[in-house]
Design an enzyme around this catalytic site. Structure first.
Site, PDB file in Angstrom:
ATOM      1  N   LYS A 217       0.829  -1.522  -0.087  1.00  0.00           N
ATOM      2  CA  LYS A 217       0.080   0.009  -0.128  1.00  0.00           C
ATOM      3  C   LYS A 217       0.868   1.420  -0.299  1.00  0.00           C
ATOM      4  CE  LYS A 217       0.642   1.862   4.167  1.00  0.00           C
ATOM      5  NZ  LYS A 217       0.533   3.622   4.976  1.00  0.00           N
TER       6      LYS A 217
ATOM      7  N   HIS B 180      -0.161  -3.968   6.620  1.00  0.00           N
ATOM      8  CA  HIS B 180       0.194  -4.867   7.187  1.00  0.00           C
ATOM      9  C   HIS B 180       0.157  -5.147   8.366  1.00  0.00           C
ATOM     10  CE1 HIS B 180       2.373  -0.911   8.169  1.00  0.00           C
ATOM     11  NE2 HIS B 180       2.121  -1.211   9.554  1.00  0.00           N
TER      12      HIS B 180
ATOM     13  N   LYS C 287      -0.697  -7.839  12.105  1.00  0.00           N
ATOM     14  CA  LYS C 287      -0.957  -8.055  13.408  1.00  0.00           C
ATOM     15  C   LYS C 287      -2.076  -8.940  14.275  1.00  0.00           C
ATOM     16  CE  LYS C 287       0.491  -3.219  13.261  1.00  0.00           C
ATOM     17  NZ  LYS C 287       1.828  -3.333  13.804  1.00  0.00           N
TER      18      LYS C 287
ATOM     19  N   GLU D  58       1.050   8.398  16.342  1.00  0.00           N
ATOM     20  CA  GLU D  58       2.717   8.650  15.379  1.00  0.00           C
ATOM     21  C   GLU D  58       3.274   9.409  16.628  1.00  0.00           C
ATOM     22  OE1 GLU D  58       3.374   6.183  12.277  1.00  0.00           O
ATOM     23  OE2 GLU D  58       1.998   7.788  11.844  1.00  0.00           O
TER      24      GLU D  58
ATOM     25  N   HIS E 289      -5.400   1.697   6.601  1.00  0.00           N
ATOM     26  CA  HIS E 289      -5.571   1.319   7.971  1.00  0.00           C
ATOM     27  C   HIS E 289      -6.482   1.646   8.566  1.00  0.00           C
ATOM     28  CE1 HIS E 289      -1.237   0.088   7.005  1.00  0.00           C
ATOM     29  NE2 HIS E 289      -0.583   1.677   7.234  1.00  0.00           N
TER      30      HIS E 289
ATOM     31  N   LYS F  82       0.629  12.818  12.986  1.00  0.00           N
ATOM     32  CA  LYS F  82       2.152  12.549  13.123  1.00  0.00           C
ATOM     33  C   LYS F  82       1.974  13.238  13.929  1.00  0.00           C
ATOM     34  CE  LYS F  82       4.369  10.718   9.275  1.00  0.00           C
ATOM     35  NZ  LYS F  82       4.648   9.366   9.730  1.00  0.00           N
TER      36      LYS F  82
END
Length: 485
Positions: free
Chosen positions: A147, A177, A181, A215, A239, A337
């Site tokens: 992605k 990804h 998880k 983040e 995500h 962020k």
């Protein structure tokens, strides 16, 4: 007929950052635990001019840097390196791709092959066409795509069309990804493996849902890439919407690729559009300014980028899933962020008790599913406060806490790519994203971007180390809710 385990994994972009940090350490973990097929060979390719020995040294260095010291074993590393080969290749250089094709054919030895395109998405179509032209993309081959696929619906469709001209959909494994998880898969186990939760998993009992991916880092040397994508395209389109799908989807008939993906696409198609008339009230965009993270001063986004920009580094959205299960329940999506702490979690707040016999209404129950930095599940309930209660029984919130690391301390914490690689090698697409999911997500996100452009909506500044612009708090407060912080 089920696919056969692959005999060759080819990684395009094998010298890149993702390969160093995630892919090579994941392959080491699988090799160390004897989970890779015994005959599997690993072929790296990139523009870097390595030979086999040079690339093996590069692999060893990456594993030494990114694998915990307690998991390192010289004999196991040597065993992995014996599987590893390398051919440099550059798109547009037919000779180098011809050499690569010959090496693929020789190492594959007639078995199945997986091609992992860990490159910029704009190269996907060209790489697939080159593989097809060399007769290396027929039955028994599959391709993994990283992605974000495209920059919007039009570019995603163009990439999908180019790949689909060579590989049929069943052999295309689009990677998110997060789906690899343990915590994300535990969400499915929690919902569909326990009679306790599923009867309450609907609008009659759940008042609101919050999904946060926060983040602490800035753009970290990825300024040019990030400025082209922003928080919406880089994180929310894939995500957060994938997490929303797993929270909101109906129980699939089986735990298999088709059944799971069919339920996820229903959720995406049930998302209420947010367009020009709604963006001002249903979305907030932000951009971090200078501030402090963990007591350390950090520069603002524009200082890091070195130029003016309208790109958002934070986005918050109030989404609605218009179906019977979720009608009227707001789904608050937030990512950014330079937040105060790193956190990925799903928060489901249940409705208040219909009548309180204890005077003041108790706090509502809530379920918190934390994915990072640690994986844990917390059920927040009300309990009697210890004491004689001469003035009346008092309640306090307590947490029933399942710490995944403590509970399963004997189990090694796996990188997401270990599971994704193993599934791709074995041909299991359950944890990968189907084309219609990707394009439905882009369609929803594109309408928001169009609304921002049409209304001239600009990202609002927020100091690094805070939870975004104040407008994000206003967004959720309008419905009487507040962000978990």
């Amino acid at each position: 007929m089920s696919p056969s385990p692959a005999s060759l994994l080819t990684i395009f972009g094998a010298s890149g950052d993702l390969a160093q940090r995630m892919l090579l350490p994941s392959l080491y973990g699988l090799h160390r635990e004897r989970l890779l097929p015994p005959g599997l060979r690993i072929l790296g390719s990139a523009r870097s001019e390595f030979d086999d020995a040079g690339f093996r040294e590069n692999v060893a260095q990456a594993i030494g840097r990114f694998v915990p010291a307690g998991d390192l074993n010289d004999a196991e590393l040597r065993g992995l390196l014996e599987r590893v080969h390398y051919v440099p290749a550059t798109l547009g250089d037919e000779a180098s791709f011809a050499t690569l094709g010959q090496r693929i054919d020789a190492l594959r030895e007639g078995g199945d092959a997986v091609y992992h395109l860990s490159t910029a998405p704009r190269f996907y179509g060209d790489i697939c066409r080159a593989l097809g032209a060399m007769d290396l993309a027929g039955p028994g081959t599959r391709v993994m795509l990283e992605k974000p696929i495209g920059h919007d619906l039009a570019s995603a469709t163009a990439i999908d069309d180019a790949v689909a001209a060579v590989f049929d959909e069943a052999r295309i494994f689009r990677v998110d990804h997060y789906l690899g998880k343990d915590g994300v898969q535990n969400l499915l186990a929690l919902r569909f493996g326990n009679a306790l939760f599923e009867p309450l998993w609907n609008a009659r009992h759940i008042q609101q849902v919050q999904i946060t991916v926060a983040e602490t880092v800035g753009v970290e040397g990825r300024g040019d890439y990030y400025d082209d994508y922003g928080a919406m395209r880089d994180m929310l389109q894939n995500h957060l919407l994938q997490l929303l799908c797993l929270v909101a989807m109906e129980p699939p008939s089986h735990f298999d690729p088709t059944a799971v993906r069919n339920e996820k696409i229903k959720v995406l198609r049930s998302l209420r559009p947010i367009g020009r008339d709604e963006v001002a009230t249903e979305t907030v965009a932000g951009q971090y300014a200078a501030g402090a993270i963990a007591g350390q001063a950090v520069p603002g986004y524009l200082e890091e980028l070195g130029r003016a920009s309208r790109t958002e580094t934070f986005v918050a959205i109030r989404a609605q899933v218009d179906n019977w299960r979720w009608a009227g329940v707001p789904f608050y999506l937030r990512t950014g962020k330079r937040m105060p702490r790193r956190s990925t979690e799903i928060y489901l707040q249940l409705r208040q008790v219909p009548h309180s016999i204890f005077g003041a209404a108790p706090q509502p129950n809530a379920l918190v599913i934390r994915l990072q930095p640690e994986e844990r599940i917390e059920l927040q309930v009300m309990s009697k406060t210890p004491g004689l209660d001469r003035g009346g029984l008092q309640l306090s919130p307590v947490e029933l806490d399942l710490d995944m690391h403590e509970e399963f301390a004997a189990h090694r914490r796996r990188l997401a790519y270990e599971r994704l690689y193993l599934d791709a090698i074995e041909g299991n697409g359950t944890l990968f994203v189907r084309r219609d999911e990707t394009e439905a997500a882009w369609q929803w996100v594109d309408a928001i971007h169009d609304g921002w452009r049409a209304t001239g909506m600009l990202p609002k500044p927020y100091p690094a180390g805070t939870w975004g612009p104040s407008a994000a708090a206003t967004l959720i407060d309008r419905k009487g809710h507040s962000w978990r912080e």
